[in-house]
Design a protein around this motif. Sequence first.
Motif, PDB file in Angstrom:
ATOM      1  N   PRO A   1       0.811  -1.215   0.000  1.00  0.00           N
ATOM      2  CA  PRO A   1       0.000   0.000   0.000  1.00  0.00           C
ATOM      3  C   PRO A   1       0.854   1.280   0.000  1.00  0.00           C
ATOM      4  N   ALA A   2       2.010   1.250   0.645  1.00  0.00           N
ATOM      5  CA  ALA A   2       2.859   2.437   0.672  1.00  0.00           C
ATOM      6  C   ALA A   2       3.339   2.801  -0.727  1.00  0.00           C
ATOM      7  N   ARG A   3       3.663   1.792  -1.531  1.00  0.00           N
ATOM      8  CA  ARG A   3       4.105   2.071  -2.899  1.00  0.00           C
ATOM      9  C   ARG A   3       2.970   2.640  -3.736  1.00  0.00           C
TER      10      ARG A   3
ATOM     11  N   MET B   1       0.616   7.512  -6.194  1.00  0.00           N
ATOM     12  CA  MET B   1      -0.439   8.524  -6.229  1.00  0.00           C
ATOM     13  C   MET B   1       0.162   9.919  -6.154  1.00  0.00           C
ATOM     14  N   ARG B   2       1.120  10.105  -5.256  1.00  0.00           N
ATOM     15  CA  ARG B   2       1.785  11.411  -5.143  1.00  0.00           C
ATOM     16  C   ARG B   2       2.518  11.742  -6.437  1.00  0.00           C
TER      17      ARG B   2
ATOM     18  N   ALA C   1      -4.305  -1.028  -6.943  1.00  0.00           N
ATOM     19  CA  ALA C   1      -5.030  -0.744  -5.699  1.00  0.00           C
ATOM     20  C   ALA C   1      -6.276  -1.630  -5.577  1.00  0.00           C
TER      21      ALA C   1
ATOM     22  N   HIS D   1       0.669   4.548  -2.511  1.00  0.00           N
ATOM     23  CA  HIS D   1       0.607   5.939  -2.038  1.00  0.00           C
ATOM     24  C   HIS D   1       1.678   6.791  -2.712  1.00  0.00           C
ATOM     25  N   HIS D   2       2.911   6.281  -2.800  1.00  0.00           N
ATOM     26  CA  HIS D   2       3.970   7.031  -3.467  1.00  0.00           C
ATOM     27  C   HIS D   2       3.623   7.270  -4.932  1.00  0.00           C
TER      28      HIS D   2
END
Length: 295
Positions: free
Chosen positions: A161-163, A168-169, A223, A165-166
């Motif tokens: 999930p962190a990847r 998405m940014r 996702a 998020h990155h």
Amino acid sequence: MPGAGRAQHDRAAKLRDACAKEKWLRPLLNAETRSAFGMTEPDVASSDATNIATRMVRDGDDFIISGRKWFITGTAHPRCSFLIVLGVSNPDADRTRRHSCIVVPMDAPGVRLVRRLRWMGCEDHTAPIGELAFDNVRVSRENLLGAEGDGFRVPQVLLGPARIHHCMRSIGLCELLIELMMARSTERSAFGRPIIQYDTVQRWIAEFRVELEQARLLAYRCARRLDQTGHHGASSSIKNWRHVSLIKVAVPATLQRIADRATQEFGAMVGSDDTPIHQALAWGVRCGSGTGRTR
């Protein structure tokens, strides 16, 4: 009996997990604190996680932790109160069973923030990066995440999930850069005409729109897969971590290409803080190196 012993172990593990959630997770969910994940080390190629060398030595009901970590996102934030540290807990085990993850409070004796770090001259003000030293830090065995030897299972649950998020940014940054390129190309003239009239600039912007939409759809699909069936997927034939691998390569590469062309369009201004282009370029390289492709 083995069955009864196993059941007792499972009940104890569930109780420990419940206590850990209440102690560590709830304050995060309530935005009362921050945390960080300590994996990368200065002395080994950390893209191969089996190289991680920080030691976790059993001493009764505790672990004694010794080692160094760096480029740990968020660890230099003043509200960061604990870390999840990956280290070697059993050096004699199989290659993928040597490591464990454990929660380490930032105020534990022996935890030292060596320095704040910048990446390519840019500082992350939201989640400041730091270098850490662990000098014989004593932590209770109750702080283990998962079972001892699950050191590679825990990070995958965290990093998938962190990847996303990155990515998405990064996709948001791509959108901003395209908007800036469109505005700049109508405002600036070269050799007697606005640069938007040059077919090279038009092609850049058009191709970047296509690439960005492709990257966005890859991130959406990844996702959705993780939401539906978790990191490993519903069957052996569907491995969702493969989709994570796709986006962690494709999205930073797209961002780097767009930032590179934006640099050419904006010229010397990119070297200042008047635009976020140099920071976007650094972020793209940082995300790319964080995937292990360049470490």
